[in-house]
Design a protein around this motif. Structure first.
Motif, PDB file in Angstrom:
ATOM      1  N   THR A   1      26.239  79.358  31.037  1.00 25.42           N
ATOM      2  CA  THR A   1      25.554  80.291  31.941  1.00 25.42           C
ATOM      3  C   THR A   1      24.322  79.695  32.614  1.00 25.42           C
ATOM      4  OG1 THR A   1      24.499  81.183  29.950  1.00 25.42           O
ATOM      5  CG2 THR A   1      26.345  82.428  30.871  1.00 25.42           C
TER       6      THR A   1
ATOM      7  N   GLU B   1      17.836  80.082  35.054  1.00 19.01           N
ATOM      8  CA  GLU B   1      17.382  80.575  36.349  1.00 19.01           C
ATOM      9  C   GLU B   1      15.910  80.258  36.533  1.00 19.01           C
ATOM     10  OE1 GLU B   1      18.112  84.724  36.329  1.00 19.01           O
ATOM     11  OE2 GLU B   1      16.825  85.123  34.599  1.00 19.01           O
TER      12      GLU B   1
ATOM     13  N   ARG C   1      19.760  81.683  30.625  1.00 16.71           N
ATOM     14  CA  ARG C   1      20.434  82.982  30.740  1.00 16.71           C
ATOM     15  C   ARG C   1      21.194  83.255  29.437  1.00 16.71           C
ATOM     16  NH1 ARG C   1      22.061  80.910  36.186  1.00 16.71           N
ATOM     17  NH2 ARG C   1      20.752  81.953  37.734  1.00 16.71           N
ATOM     18  N   THR C   2      20.519  83.883  28.497  1.00 13.35           N
ATOM     19  CA  THR C   2      21.129  84.120  27.180  1.00 13.35           C
ATOM     20  C   THR C   2      21.082  85.584  26.760  1.00 13.35           C
ATOM     21  OG1 THR C   2      19.006  83.504  26.166  1.00 13.35           O
ATOM     22  CG2 THR C   2      20.681  81.793  26.309  1.00 13.35           C
ATOM     23  N   ASP C   3      20.681  86.480  27.650  1.00 16.49           N
ATOM     24  CA  ASP C   3      20.521  87.886  27.269  1.00 16.49           C
ATOM     25  C   ASP C   3      21.815  88.497  26.746  1.00 16.49           C
ATOM     26  OD1 ASP C   3      17.885  87.860  27.900  1.00 16.49           O
ATOM     27  OD2 ASP C   3      18.090  88.840  29.858  1.00 16.49           O
TER      28      ASP C   3
ATOM     29  N   VAL D   1      21.857  75.833  29.500  1.00 15.55           N
ATOM     30  CA  VAL D   1      21.597  76.907  28.544  1.00 15.55           C
ATOM     31  C   VAL D   1      21.486  76.368  27.116  1.00 15.55           C
ATOM     32  CG1 VAL D   1      24.024  77.470  28.052  1.00 15.55           C
ATOM     33  CG2 VAL D   1      22.282  79.282  27.995  1.00 15.55           C
TER      34      VAL D   1
END
Length: 325
Positions: A126, A129, A258-260, A293
């Motif tokens: 992912t 950002e 982006r690890t949410d 990521v």
């Protein structure tokens, strides 16, 4: 309103996809993994929330990717990867809004608004950002003078008197040079008294008469009236505040992963990156990670490509081992 009126909401008819390998993310790491996995005759689907290509596709030029003639356009490089992955049979589903990811059990699942994807293996790619500018007014002026992609928005500032670039790494210094194609002048604002960019990038910026630098300073407040007209900056040594007038500002102060979607399922380090071993294996069997990521010290297109290749090879081995058992 529908509930109030007693009207039944229409149920979205979801499509269902089965694969050997699911890849979440369509940047350099994800596309390389797709090339390797699909070439190994594994049913491979790439699910991308935006457009395939990732950050690299919005980079003006990439000057150090092996096998290119000095520099290559980021968009061109990524389009080649997309076409190569498709040529081996990979399916790329982009512009998919991912609502949940389930990494537990023998079958992993990615759910989007209109589809469910299942596979015994998932590769998380992912990426990261742009870190948002920590200055008052940033949310209100995002897209109205505050930007995070010169390739995307630089043309808006054709013949602008001054454009600010915030940052001092490779991205900031290189994109400052790119912006001089449009703006009459570019001012780099950097919090330290030296750049962290490569020597080559520094030399090119120093030789460009359209670029100037304000050292030891950080943005504190966006100035404007509906659209940015300047940034109030503070000298970190003297604490003196001044306003730098500009038509727009481009921010390059680092990235955030982006690890949410899976931070409660995977082992994540203190900086938010996914922890994995050198074989790209996470702490969950069948879940691999690749690219920006992942917890590591160097984040380049070349390292993302390497991660993607390793993740796909080990995904194939994992599937083979599972089948033999």
């Amino acid at each position: 309103m529908e509930k109030f009126l007693g009207i039944e909401s229409e149920q979205v008819e979801k499509e269902h996809y089965q694969a050997d390998v699911l890849i979440l993310g369509g940047g350099p790491a994800g596309l390389t993994a797709a090339i390797y996995a699909s070439r190994s005759r594994l049913k491979t689907i790439v699910v991308e929330q935006g457009l395939a290509g990732g950050q690299a596709a919005t980079t003006f030029h990439i000057a150090n990717f092996p096998g290119t003639n000095g520099t290559v356009g980021g968009k061109d490089l990524m389009q080649n990867m997309i076409e190569q992955a498709k040529s081996f049979g990979a399916d790329i589903h982009d512009l998919k809004e991912v609502v949940s990811v389930d990494l537990q059990g023998d079958m992993k699942q990615i759910s989007t608004i209109d589809a469910d994807y299942n596979a015994p293996v998932i590769i998380i790619a992912t990426g990261a950002e742009s870190r948002r500018l920590p200055a008052d007014g940033e949310p209100e002026y995002r897209g109205k003078g505050v930007h995070y992609c010169a390739t995307c928005d630089g043309a808006m500032y054709q013949d602008a008197d001054n454009v600010i670039v915030v940052g001092g790494g490779n991205s900031a210094v290189e994109e400052a040079g790119f912006l001089t194609k449009y703006a009459k002048h570019v001012t780099i604002v950097h919090q330290f008294d030296h750049f962290q960019a490569s020597k080559t990038a520094q030399e090119e910026a120093a030789a460009n008469p359209k670029i100037s630098v304000i050292w030891d300073s950080e943005p504190r407040r966006i100035v404007g009236n509906g659209h940015l007209t300047g940034i109030e900056i503070e000298n970190v040594k003297t604490h003196e505040r001044t306003v730098v007038h500009a038509n727009g500002a481009f921010v390059y102060i680092g990235m955030q992963p982006r690890t949410d979607l899976f931070k409660d399922q995977l082992k994540i380090n203190d900086w938010g990156y996914v922890v994995a071993d050198d074989e790209m294996r996470t702490d969950i069997p069948g879940v691999f990670v690749a690219g920006d990521v992942r917890s590591k010290t160097v984040r380049q297109v070349a390292t993302a490509v390497g991660d993607g290749a390793v993740a796909a090879v080990n995904a194939e081995r994992f599937l083979a081992s599972r089948k033999s058992h």
